[in-house]
Scaffold this motif. Structure first.
Motif, PDB file in Angstrom:
ATOM      1  N   HIS A   1      87.495  25.209  52.717  1.00 44.17           N
ATOM      2  CA  HIS A   1      87.656  26.647  52.524  1.00 44.17           C
ATOM      3  C   HIS A   1      87.324  26.993  51.081  1.00 44.17           C
ATOM      4  O   HIS A   1      87.284  26.110  50.224  1.00 44.17           O
TER       5      HIS A   1
ATOM      6  N   ASP B   1      88.654  28.376  48.416  1.00 45.53           N
ATOM      7  CA  ASP B   1      89.562  28.515  47.276  1.00 45.53           C
ATOM      8  C   ASP B   1      89.083  27.650  46.118  1.00 45.53           C
ATOM      9  O   ASP B   1      88.594  26.528  46.323  1.00 45.53           O
ATOM     10  N   SER B   2      89.254  28.146  44.910  1.00 37.76           N
ATOM     11  CA  SER B   2      88.724  27.447  43.737  1.00 37.76           C
ATOM     12  C   SER B   2      89.338  26.066  43.527  1.00 37.76           C
ATOM     13  O   SER B   2      88.701  25.187  42.955  1.00 37.76           O
ATOM     14  N   ASP B   3      90.579  25.848  43.994  1.00 41.40           N
ATOM     15  CA  ASP B   3      91.177  24.529  43.821  1.00 41.40           C
ATOM     16  C   ASP B   3      90.613  23.510  44.814  1.00 41.40           C
ATOM     17  O   ASP B   3      90.985  22.337  44.791  1.00 41.40           O
TER      18      ASP B   3
END
Length: 91
Positions: free
Chosen positions: A71, A73-75
């Motif tokens: 997905h 998300d930046s993390d």
């Protein structure tokens, strides 16, 4: 002989952590033709550098066969930027 190795890289400090996984499978003795590298999520920028180090130094490889981002998300994605030079298999 076919083998499988899965490396899970710790990312973050626990509260705002991410994920980065590297898998390699195939014949580890014949690196140029019979070994495949898969990265699932890249974690943070710091983990991207750790992934590059793992792939170059421990795996002895200069490419990645497949990159999966679970997905956006930046993390989970920030570390993938460091892997761009590894996206193309030479030869």
């Amino acid at each position: 002989m076919n083998q499988l190795e899965i490396d899970m890289l710790p990312v973050g400090d626990g509260e705002k952590s991410g994920d980065a996984l590297a898998l390699r499978f195939g014949d580890f003795n014949n690196k140029s033709k019979e070994q495949y590298i898969v990265v699932i999520d890249g974690g943070s920028k710091e983990s991207g550098k750790k992934l590059v180090e793992l792939i170059k130094n421990q795996y002895g490889m200069s490419y990645v066969d497949l990159v999966i981002s679970t997905h956006p998300d930046s993390d989970h994605t920030s570390g993938l930027d460091d892997l761009r030079p590894f996206f193309y298999r030479q030869g």
